[in-house]
Enzyme design. Structure first.
Site, mmCIF file in Angstrom:
data_model
loop_
_atom_site.group_PDB
_atom_site.id
_atom_site.type_symbol
_atom_site.label_atom_id
_atom_site.label_comp_id
_atom_site.label_asym_id
_atom_site.label_seq_id
_atom_site.Cartn_x
_atom_site.Cartn_y
_atom_site.Cartn_z
ATOM 1 C CG HIS A 1 7.949 4.343 -21.199
ATOM 2 N ND1 HIS A 1 6.765 4.576 -20.550
ATOM 3 C CD2 HIS A 1 7.632 3.557 -22.254
ATOM 4 C CE1 HIS A 1 5.777 3.972 -21.185
ATOM 5 N NE2 HIS A 1 6.286 3.339 -22.224
ATOM 6 C CG ASP B 1 6.699 2.461 -17.709
ATOM 7 O OD1 ASP B 1 7.464 3.437 -17.838
ATOM 8 O OD2 ASP B 1 5.497 2.592 -17.435
#
Length: 494
Positions: free
Chosen positions: A342, A308
């Site tokens: 991300h 992430d």
């Protein structure tokens, strides 16, 4: 609900009033004023002096832990490094002895040491020698009883983080060894509810009514944290390392892998140094570092290879963020490598108490799987503010979606619209070199009622990108010596 509405209005009024005061954070502030995150003026206008002089002053004022020259070897307390014996008691005894003796180093030597959660105490430096591996047990019941912790920006009583410190001072995790959370498709990860992480149809997951929706409701109704009890029977994963309401924290040299959830998650803490740390963890929500309600933070010389966001700055979610009302501020990120994730440096989406004074310099980012280099994400349910943010001298090889993305319509879950208009102002990029910017160079999606303000790009060079600029509901972006796809930009395209 009436009590929540009253608290909401008071917090919102405080936020609006504080945002009217402009100026440099550190000018004229003594050390006592730096202790309070609420009284410092917002600095959203571009200063005439070098803003990174303020970053240097922030670093200089951070208190780095100091320890007595005494060593407590966990082997002397019965630890066995065979990867099978449960060393929870031995490690706890070594930490207790160290703290009671006035502090020092708790040494984990070469070997594989299985353990349950580790709870640090004041004046203790947990040190891993080269070749030392701390394996955290897959027995989820070992992380009970529940402790005061946080999940997605909301406080609760839940499973203990793998390494936890509560209201402690002068603590550290150092060395060159590895902490292995042993999370995977058979442990912790399936609770995210995604097949790729081992979730099986019909099994309980965090989105179920008794998990996140229950916590959201408790937060909205201002239920006391002590009554927000989760843990066994619920599916909310613990953070890896979480100092909660702590002061003077050092994490240096070690590696973290296979995290259940967020990796480094300081909450309501201050004077934090994270130096030379490596995070290699590709599980769900495996953010590398998430300072939340925290101030005076220095993240340097680190490598983030994550599932992430590499670094995501937080300040509480919705009602909880407005209740706590502590901005995250005075954060310096430098000399770091963002390999995967991300986002490289992200603010939000849990940012309801606001974020200010963030300085990023001398970093590199390069991966076809890195979605955005710099990102700010919120909505009118989150609200909050972001101001006085500086990115300088960052080299970006490749990102997938955007170099800079500012989105005030962010929504992972349904019903993300509310009455709390976010404010974003003072975002500055300078000396940024990008080989491949992906879909967008600059992507800004603000609100008509409160446009994004004071965004500047100076000496930003993006060699290749599909769409250079896409801007909605923003004051004119100021370009200076900015070249995208070979074309020079002097102002925005609206």
């Amino acid at each position: 609900m009436q009590r929540s509405l009253s608290n909401m209005r008071k917090s919102y009024q405080t936020l609006v009033i504080s945002s009217l005061f402009l100026g440099s954070l550190l000018s004229g502030c003594n050390s006592e004023k730096r202790e309070s995150g609420q009284e410092q003026p917002a600095a959203s206008e571009q200063p005439t002096t070098d803003p990174f002089a303020e970053a240097d002053e922030i670093i200089g004022n951070i208190r780095i832990p100091q320890f007595a020259d005494t060593t407590f070897n966990i082997m002397d307390y019965g630890a066995v490094g065979d990867g099978e014996k449960d060393n929870s008691e031995a490690i706890a005894k070594a930490i207790k002895s160290c703290a009671e003796a006035g502090g020092g180093k708790v040494l984990v030597p070469r070997g594989k040491f299985l353990t349950g959660p580790i709870h640090l105490k004041s004046n203790v430096n947990l040190h891993l020698e080269e070749g030392a591996v701390v394996l955290f047990t897959e027995d989820q019941k070992a992380y009970l009883p529940v402790v005061h912790t946080s999940y997605e920006g909301m406080e609760l009583m839940n499973y203990s983080p793998l390494i936890y410190a509560y209201q402690q001072k002068n603590i550290a995790i150092t060395g060159s060894g590895t902490f292995d959370g042993q999370a995977g498709n058979n442990n912790w990860w399936p609770w995210c509810g995604k097949d790729v992480y081992g979730y099986k149809e019909g099994a309980p997951r965090q989105q179920d009514e008794h998990n996140l929706p229950r916590l959201w409701k408790m937060s909205e109704e201002d239920v006391p944290v002590a009554e927000r009890v989760f843990g066994e029977g619920y599916q909310l994963r613990p953070s890896f390392f979480q100092p909660f309401e702590c002061e003077s924290i050092l994490v240096k040299g070690v590696t973290f892998t296979h995290a259940p959830f967020w990796v480094l998650h300081p909450v309501k803490s201050k004077d934090i140094t994270i130096d030379g740390v490596t995070v290699v963890s590709h599980g769900p929500n495996n953010d590398g570092c998430d300072p939340e309600y925290s101030r005076n933070v220095h993240i340097t010389n680190c490598t983030f290879d994550t599932g992430d966001d590499c670094i995501a700055i937080k300040s509480g979610r919705n009602w909880d963020g407005r209740r706590v009302n502590i901005p995250s501020e005075n954060i310096v990120i430098e000399n770091c490598k963002m390999k995967d994730g991300h986002g490289g440096v992200v603010m939000g989406s849990e940012m309801s108490a606001g974020i200010r004074n963030v300085y990023v310099r001398n970093c590199t980012m390069d991966s076809p799987n890195l979605d955005r280099a710099f990102r700010i994400k919120t909505n009118t349910l989150r609200g909050g503010f972001v101001e006085n943010v500086w990115f300088r001298n960052v080299k970006i090889g490749q990102v997938k979606e955007a170099v800079l993305k500012i989105n005030t319509h962010y929504g992972t879950y349904a019903n993300q619209e509310g009455e709390f208009m976010p404010t974003i102002k003072g975002v500055h990029l300078k000396d940024i070199e990008v080989e491949n910017g992906g879909e967008y160079g600059v992507l800004i999606h603000g609100r008509e009622a409160n446009p994004v303000k004071d965004v500047t790009l100076t000496n930003v060079h993006i060699k290749k990108v599909e769409e250079p600029v896409s801007i909605k509901n923003s004051d004119p972006v100021q370009f200076e010596n900015t070249i995208i796809n070979g074309a020079k930009y002097e102002n925005d395209d609206e």
